[in-house]
Design an enzyme around this catalytic site. Structure first.
Site, PDB file in Angstrom:
ATOM      1  N   TYR A  51      49.519   9.417  38.227  1.00 28.48           N
ATOM      2  CA  TYR A  51      49.690   9.496  36.765  1.00 28.48           C
ATOM      3  C   TYR A  51      51.158   9.268  36.376  1.00 28.48           C
ATOM      4  O   TYR A  51      51.478   9.168  35.196  1.00 28.48           O
ATOM      5  CB  TYR A  51      49.248  10.859  36.201  1.00 28.48           C
ATOM      6  CG  TYR A  51      47.808  11.233  36.474  1.00 28.48           C
ATOM      7  CD1 TYR A  51      46.908  10.311  36.992  1.00 28.48           C
ATOM      8  CD2 TYR A  51      47.353  12.524  36.221  1.00 28.48           C
ATOM      9  CE1 TYR A  51      45.594  10.674  37.253  1.00 28.48           C
ATOM     10  CE2 TYR A  51      46.041  12.885  36.472  1.00 28.48           C
ATOM     11  CZ  TYR A  51      45.166  11.953  36.997  1.00 28.48           C
ATOM     12  OH  TYR A  51      43.872  12.325  37.252  1.00 28.48           O
ATOM     13  N   HIS A 109      42.868  12.410  46.149  1.00 25.47           N
ATOM     14  CA  HIS A 109      42.478  11.864  44.840  1.00 25.47           C
ATOM     15  C   HIS A 109      41.154  11.092  44.913  1.00 25.47           C
ATOM     16  O   HIS A 109      40.265  11.304  44.088  1.00 25.47           O
ATOM     17  CB  HIS A 109      43.604  10.963  44.316  1.00 25.47           C
ATOM     18  CG  HIS A 109      43.595  10.781  42.838  1.00 25.47           C
ATOM     19  ND1 HIS A 109      44.730  10.554  42.111  1.00 25.47           N
ATOM     20  CD2 HIS A 109      42.588  10.775  41.927  1.00 25.47           C
ATOM     21  CE1 HIS A 109      44.419  10.436  40.820  1.00 25.47           C
ATOM     22  NE2 HIS A 109      43.131  10.557  40.696  1.00 25.47           N
TER      23      HIS A 109
HETATM   24  N1  LIG Z   1      40.301  12.938  39.773  1.00 23.00           N
HETATM   25  C1  LIG Z   1      40.109  11.806  39.120  1.00 23.00           C
HETATM   26  O1  LIG Z   1      39.767  10.769  39.713  1.00 23.00           O
HETATM   27  C2  LIG Z   1      40.283  11.791  37.631  1.00 23.00           C
HETATM   28  C3  LIG Z   1      39.824  10.682  36.877  1.00 23.00           C
HETATM   29  C4  LIG Z   1      39.990  10.724  35.489  1.00 23.00           C
HETATM   30  C5  LIG Z   1      40.604  11.806  34.877  1.00 23.00           C
HETATM   31  N2  LIG Z   1      41.077  12.857  35.642  1.00 23.00           N
HETATM   32  C6  LIG Z   1      41.728  14.033  35.021  1.00 23.00           C
HETATM   33  O2  LIG Z   1      40.862  14.528  34.011  1.00 23.00           O
HETATM   34  C7  LIG Z   1      41.600  14.648  32.791  1.00 23.00           C
HETATM   35  C8  LIG Z   1      40.707  14.515  31.587  1.00 23.00           C
HETATM   36  O3  LIG Z   1      40.010  13.286  31.597  1.00 23.00           O
HETATM   37  P1  LIG Z   1      40.335  12.086  30.577  1.00 23.00           P
HETATM   38  O4  LIG Z   1      41.735  12.206  30.098  1.00 23.00           O
HETATM   39  O5  LIG Z   1      39.925  10.835  31.273  1.00 23.00           O
HETATM   40  O6  LIG Z   1      39.254  12.285  29.413  1.00 23.00           O
HETATM   41  P2  LIG Z   1      38.792  13.469  28.430  1.00 23.00           P
HETATM   42  O7  LIG Z   1      39.593  14.690  28.655  1.00 23.00           O
HETATM   43  O8  LIG Z   1      37.306  13.535  28.562  1.00 23.00           O
HETATM   44  O9  LIG Z   1      39.094  12.838  27.005  1.00 23.00           O
HETATM   45  C9  LIG Z   1      40.404  12.630  26.559  1.00 23.00           C
HETATM   46  C10 LIG Z   1      40.330  11.921  25.198  1.00 23.00           C
HETATM   47  O10 LIG Z   1      39.689  12.767  24.247  1.00 23.00           O
HETATM   48  C11 LIG Z   1      40.566  12.998  23.132  1.00 23.00           C
HETATM   49  N3  LIG Z   1      40.372  14.387  22.710  1.00 23.00           N
HETATM   50  C12 LIG Z   1      40.754  15.510  23.368  1.00 23.00           C
HETATM   51  N4  LIG Z   1      40.389  16.619  22.703  1.00 23.00           N
HETATM   52  C13 LIG Z   1      39.752  16.186  21.586  1.00 23.00           C
HETATM   53  C14 LIG Z   1      39.154  16.857  20.485  1.00 23.00           C
HETATM   54  N5  LIG Z   1      39.145  18.197  20.415  1.00 23.00           N
HETATM   55  N6  LIG Z   1      38.606  16.101  19.491  1.00 23.00           N
HETATM   56  C15 LIG Z   1      38.617  14.750  19.555  1.00 23.00           C
HETATM   57  N7  LIG Z   1      39.163  14.053  20.582  1.00 23.00           N
HETATM   58  C16 LIG Z   1      39.731  14.766  21.582  1.00 23.00           C
HETATM   59  C17 LIG Z   1      41.957  12.723  23.643  1.00 23.00           C
HETATM   60  O11 LIG Z   1      42.813  12.278  22.602  1.00 23.00           O
HETATM   61  P3  LIG Z   1      44.140  13.097  22.126  1.00 23.00           P
HETATM   62  O12 LIG Z   1      45.063  13.196  23.322  1.00 23.00           O
HETATM   63  O13 LIG Z   1      44.695  12.232  21.059  1.00 23.00           O
HETATM   64  O14 LIG Z   1      43.687  14.439  21.633  1.00 23.00           O
HETATM   65  C18 LIG Z   1      41.693  11.601  24.645  1.00 23.00           C
HETATM   66  O15 LIG Z   1      41.582  10.353  23.967  1.00 23.00           O
HETATM   67  C19 LIG Z   1      42.651  13.533  32.915  1.00 23.00           C
HETATM   68  O16 LIG Z   1      43.683  13.680  31.971  1.00 23.00           O
HETATM   69  C20 LIG Z   1      43.062  13.738  34.352  1.00 23.00           C
HETATM   70  O17 LIG Z   1      43.944  14.854  34.445  1.00 23.00           O
HETATM   71  C21 LIG Z   1      40.904  12.851  37.002  1.00 23.00           C
END
Ligand SMILES: NC(=O)c1ccc[n+]([C@@H]2O[C@H](COP(=O)([O-])OP(=O)(O)OC[C@H]3O[C@@H](n4cnc5c(N)ncnc54)[C@H](OP(=O)(O)O)[C@@H]3O)[C@@H](O)[C@H]2O)c1
Length: 277
Positions: A51, A109
């Site tokens: 990241y 990861h």
């Molecule tokens: N291990 C892996 O392979 C892997 C893969 C993918 C992700 N991850 C981890 O998982 C975390 C979360 O997944 P993600 O970032 O892919 O997706 P997510 O958390 O499902 O969604 C994030 C999106 O939702 C929006 N959001 C957040 N809260 C909200 C709310 N209350 N109302 C409306 N929109 C909202 C955010 O925008 P705003 O920021 O503008 O609020 C962003 O665009 C990542 O950040 C990472 O740390 C790990």
């Protein structure tokens, strides 16, 4: 401030039932977002070498004013650092980049099965935990056969498996395997990256019934499944909304109805074939 409850991992660690995803939180704005999350009550922060924001997360920890011992910092070993020596070096570098004395949780990861080194990487992590460089060790994107292989070849059960999990992909079989072996499930992309999920009529109705938002319904569903969601938000108000899911409860029928939205993986991330370096 929101108080986020904890559960015990299989190594005795108190692990928050909800954390902050940090993918995309970079630079000074990224630091400010992570600090605001800590001020809101988040204690689990999810970063990764890939990241490119471990520095920001470390800086947020130092500037937040919250005792380091109260915070849990997760990082992840990337595919290019698979192998025993490489994993040790990767962790040493993560410690230097974050500026922390120890990491709370280190994950592999992606398993990258064609590379064939995840067991060797796991052996390094077992040693890193013994040296206390890392307090807990786990994996990410591991399937049941991959988890079985770690158990068979090393006898050490991961504390956590962080996987794609949201109402479109509830992962019932893998969660059952985790429960049987004492592995904590962590949900990545718990909001399905916002997609069309939050427009689902069912979630809008359940939000009305419970006096909350559709996002809160989804995050509460994760909590009641026994998985730790790590929603990412850069925005202090949405961070608060996302963390504030511990004073209402869904019925078993509501949980089942949400799980019935299942349609499968959203991003082609099958760990048998999808590999990341
Ligand atoms: N291990 C892996 O392979 C892997 C893969 C993918 C992700 N991850 C981890 O998982 C975390 C979360 O997944 P993600 O970032 O892919 O997706 P997510 O958390 O499902 O969604 C994030 C999106 O939702 C929006 N959001 C957040 N809260 C909200 C709310 N209350 N109302 C409306 N929109 C909202 C955010 O925008 P705003 O920021 O503008 O609020 C962003 O665009 C990542 O950040 C990472 O740390 C790990």
């Amino acid at each position: 401030m929101v108080t986020i409850p904890t559960v015990k991992l299989n190594d005795g660690t108190d692990f928050p039932e909800l954390g902050l995803g940090t993918y995309g939180l970079r630079g000074a704005e990224g630091v400010a977002s992570v600090v605001s999350a800590i001020e809101t009550g988040y204690r689990l922060l999810d970063t990764a070498v890939n990241y490119e924001n471990e520095r920001e997360v470390g800086e947020a920890v130092r500037t937040s004013g919250v005792d380091r011992a109260e915070l849990l910092i997760t990082t992840k070993i990337p595919g290019r650092d698979h192998g025993y020596d490489e994993a040790i070096r990767s962790t040493t570098t993560s410690l230097a980049v974050t500026g922390l004395d120890y990491l709370d949780l280190s994950l592999i990861h992606w398993p990258n099965p064609s590379v064939g080194k995840y067991v060797e990487t796991w052996r390094a992590m077992i040693d890193l935990r013994e040296r206390r460089a890392v307090r807990s060790i786990g994996v990410s994107n591991f399937t049941e056969p991959m988890l079985r292989r770690l158990l068979d070849e090393t006898g050490v059960v991961p504390s956590v498996n962080q996987v794609e999990l949201h109402p479109y992909f509830p992962q019932a079989a893998l969660r059952a395997f985790h429960a049987e072996h004492g592995i904590r499930t962590e949900s990545w992309s718990p909001l399905a990256r916002r997609s069309e999920l939050l427009q689902e009529q069912l979630l809008i109705e359940l939000a009305e019934v419970n006096g909350v938002t559709p996002t809160q319904v989804v995050l509460r569903w994760h909590v009641q499944l026994g998985s730790t969601p790590i929603p990412k938000s850069a925005d202090p108000e949405r961070q608060r909304e996302n963390a504030d899911v511990f004073d209402f409860e869904l019925t078993d029928d509501e949980v089942s109805a949400i799980s019935a939205l299942e349609r499968g993986r959203l991003w082609d991330g099958d760990p048998n074939t999808h590999e990341e370096m």
